[in-house]
Motif scaffolding. Structure first.
Motif, PDB file in Angstrom:
ATOM      1  N   ASN A  87     -37.878-128.411 -60.474  1.00 28.68           N
ATOM      2  CA  ASN A  87     -37.866-126.951 -60.346  1.00 28.68           C
ATOM      3  C   ASN A  87     -36.712-126.325 -61.118  1.00 28.68           C
ATOM      4  OD1 ASN A  87     -38.870-124.509 -59.285  1.00 28.68           O
ATOM      5  ND2 ASN A  87     -37.223-124.509 -57.765  1.00 28.68           N
ATOM      6  N   ARG A  88     -35.590-127.068 -61.197  1.00 29.46           N
ATOM      7  CA  ARG A  88     -34.399-126.482 -61.815  1.00 29.46           C
ATOM      8  C   ARG A  88     -34.291-126.713 -63.304  1.00 29.46           C
ATOM      9  NH1 ARG A  88     -29.630-128.088 -57.734  1.00 29.46           N
ATOM     10  NH2 ARG A  88     -30.351-126.885 -55.943  1.00 29.46           N
ATOM     11  N   ARG A  89     -34.905-127.783 -63.795  1.00 23.99           N
ATOM     12  CA  ARG A  89     -34.555-128.171 -65.160  1.00 23.99           C
ATOM     13  C   ARG A  89     -35.297-127.379 -66.233  1.00 23.99           C
ATOM     14  NH1 ARG A  89     -37.012-132.385 -68.039  1.00 23.99           N
ATOM     15  NH2 ARG A  89     -39.108-132.941 -67.361  1.00 23.99           N
ATOM     16  N   SER A  90     -34.793-127.553 -67.465  1.00 23.06           N
ATOM     17  CA  SER A  90     -35.455-126.948 -68.617  1.00 23.06           C
ATOM     18  C   SER A  90     -36.576-127.861 -69.066  1.00 23.06           C
ATOM     19  CB  SER A  90     -34.462-126.793 -69.770  1.00 23.06           C
ATOM     20  OG  SER A  90     -33.556-125.774 -69.490  1.00 23.06           O
ATOM     21  N   LEU A  91     -37.735-127.273 -69.301  1.00 21.26           N
ATOM     22  CA  LEU A  91     -38.867-128.081 -69.733  1.00 21.26           C
ATOM     23  C   LEU A  91     -39.130-127.855 -71.223  1.00 21.26           C
ATOM     24  CD1 LEU A  91     -41.230-127.283 -66.744  1.00 21.26           C
ATOM     25  CD2 LEU A  91     -40.000-129.412 -67.122  1.00 21.26           C
TER      26      LEU A  91
END
Lengths: 291, 266
Positions: B260-264
């Protein structure tokens, strides 16, 4: 009112590329053409707007909602077309569109079917076996099917044949006339020319210019190449005060921006054998930002 | 949770699950069918003729005296670890990392569903499909035992054994799911998501193989699944259950939160 707002947005990747202090907005009902060379940061900006990545600095909002934290709410009113299209393996076009329709909780199928017809898509094929252009059509239909208020389109016509490109441009103009807000990245000047109200150019991660297309078009100069009967006619034109680009023999290039009446009057005194028009295009105006 | 996505995930993964369940049931059938209460001693003698370390590594050393201990030691030390592990590795990687790597995640996230909803749905699929595989196995194994050796199976013990196995795979599934959530490409997700469970598996075999290497059991999750102790209703079983539940809770929660938090890279 600004629908899309990008405030001081910075995102640096490990290789030093990215976007830096990006600042612009797209007004309600406006088509914003987003231009720039490959790797300039167009897709990076769009990723931020879609909430896929975390920014280093700054923020962006769509309809007042934060793109990274209120993504779910934003997606209700945004139609997104990715630059690189990847679908679920093994689904047919039909199954995929039905899947997206359900994921978007759309009840009414009619718009989806209209779009399928409009782009002459045969959705029964497996997506894996579709050509680039057919996949692009599936992507376009997915982006447009829920009739959103805002469109974010990353190189929407890549892979489409000229007829479908025209089809797409018409669709964009229809949506625009229905008051939709559109941000569209592209490499094709023609489609930007035919659709956009404003153009933003990004280069090496920085916005180099934002121009109003209508005022650029108004200021575009036209060059008329006039063939006249003899040297006397050339002299008449030369002494008339019209702006002359060059003279070769009995051919003269006259630059006209607004003084059409005078141009007419002068030519009426001469023996004109032929006139050719050289249009200065949007492409020539923006080409300088590339390279 | 999103029903549409759950259905789509089911459609693209049920085949693997079914094959795994079928192979497991087939093995269960062949192991149960060679059981003979009168010659269990003979079978133990036969096993003794094979290389000692190999037999021990697969957990066949002590077959016990009942159908339940026999099944527990022959099946739940090896087959019931290997096949669910293969399932979890394949599917765990597919659930998140593959969508991110291929870019299809972009379509999922451009629908009005939060990242949390999407990733929780995928986690739910993994947990429920592992559960389904074990349920099929339990049903089949009990039916086979009842049909061939009516009344011989200690059903309570057998169910407890399966519960611990199931929880073991909640934990192993949690590990592959965590790696699936945090890596951008399937290569990495797969090397860690497969590497860690396989390492546990190898360590478990080595720790069974001999006294000198038994200390390795502290480095593998699979030593928490000890059929002999479980069937003896040993108190360590409860501790195993608690540890497995904790590992599952931590790995799934971390996977979901980090995703949910990371950069994709979409």
């Amino acid at each position: 009112m600004s629908i899309i707002k990008v405030n001081n947005l910075t995102k640096t990747y490990k290789n030093g590329k990215g976007i830096f202090d990006l600042d612009f907005s797209v007004k309600e009902g406006e088509v914003f053409g987003y231009l720039g060379p490959n790797g300039a940061g167009k897709t990076t900006t769009i990723r931020q707007l879609m909430g896929f990545t975390n920014a280093d600095k700054g923020s962006c909002t769509i309809m007042g909602l934060d793109c990274r934290t209120q993504t779910e709410e934003i997606q209700k009113s945004v139609g997104y077309l990715p630059g690189e299209i990847a679908f679920f393996d093994n689904m047919t076009g039909e199954a995929f569109l039905k899947f997206i329709k359900e994921m978007k909780s759309i009840e009414d199928k009619s718009r989806m079917h209209d779009l399928i017809e409009r782009f002459e898509l045969d959705p029964s094929r497996k997506i894996r076996k579709m050509s680039k252009g057919m996949k692009q059509k599936v992507g376009i239909i997915s982006a447009f099917m829920h009739d959103p208020e805002v469109y974010i389109l990353d190189e929407p016509t890549s892979g489409l044949d000229p007829l479908m490109q025209r089809n797409f441009i018409n669709l964009i103009n229809e949506e625009k006339s229905r008051g939709k807000t559109i941000l569209m990245s592209s490499h094709i000047f023609e489609e930007i020319d035919k659709t956009s109200d404003r153009i933003g150019v990004i280069k090496e991660g920085r916005l180099v210019t934002v121009e109003d297309v209508h005022s650029i078009k108004a200021s575009l100069r036209k060059i008329f190449i006039v063939n006249v009967g003899n040297q006397k006619d050339i002299d008449i034109i030369k002494s008339s005060g019209l702006e002359i680009n060059s003279v070769t023999g009995n051919q003269i290039e006259i630059v006209v921006s607004s003084n059409y009446n005078k141009f007419n009057q002068v030519l009426a005194k001469c023996n004109v054998l032929g006139i050719e028009i050289l249009n200065q295009s949007l492409e020539q105006v923006f080409m300088k930002y590339y390279g | 949770m999103n029903k549409t996505l759950l259905k789509a995930t089911f459609k693209s993964n049920w085949g693997v699950g079914l094959i795994i369940a079928a192979v497991m049931i087939m093995y269960a059938f062949s192991i149960i069918s060679i059981y003979d209460p009168n010659s269990l001693a003979g079978l133990t003698d036969m096993v003794k003729m094979m290389p000692k370390e190999l037999v021990a590594a697969m957990g066949f050393e002590d077959l016990g005296t009942t159908l339940t201990t026999y099944v527990g030691n022959t099946y739940y030390n090896f087959i019931a670890i290997l096949f669910p592990m293969i399932y979890v590795i394949i599917v765990g990687n597919r659930l998140v990392a593959k969508h991110v790597d291929s870019g299809s995640m972009a379509f999922l996230l451009s629908t009005p569903n939060s990242r949390l909803t999407i990733v929780k749905t995928q986690a739910l699929y993994l947990l429920s499909s592992i559960t389904a595989i074990f349920l099929l196995l339990i049903l089949a194994a009990i039916s086979i035992c009842q049909a061939m050796f009516p009344g011989s199976l200690d059903i309570g013990g057998f169910l407890l054994l399966n519960l611990v196995s199931l929880l073991t795979f909640y934990a192993i599934g949690g590990i592959t799911f965590l790696f699936s959530c945090i890596f951008n490409d399937t290569k990495q997700s797969l090397s860690f998501g497969a590497g860690v469970p396989i390492a546990f598996f190898v360590l478990n075999m080595l720790s069974n193989a001999g006294e000198q290497m038994s200390w390795l059991k502290y480095f593998t999750i699979f030593s928490l699944l000890n059929p002999t102790e479980i069937l003896e209703k040993s108190s360590t079983t409860l501790i195993s259950i608690i540890i497995l539940l904790m590992i599952s809770a931590i790995t799934y929660t971390c996977g979901i939160v980090l995703f949910n938090r990371r950069s994709l890279p979409l």
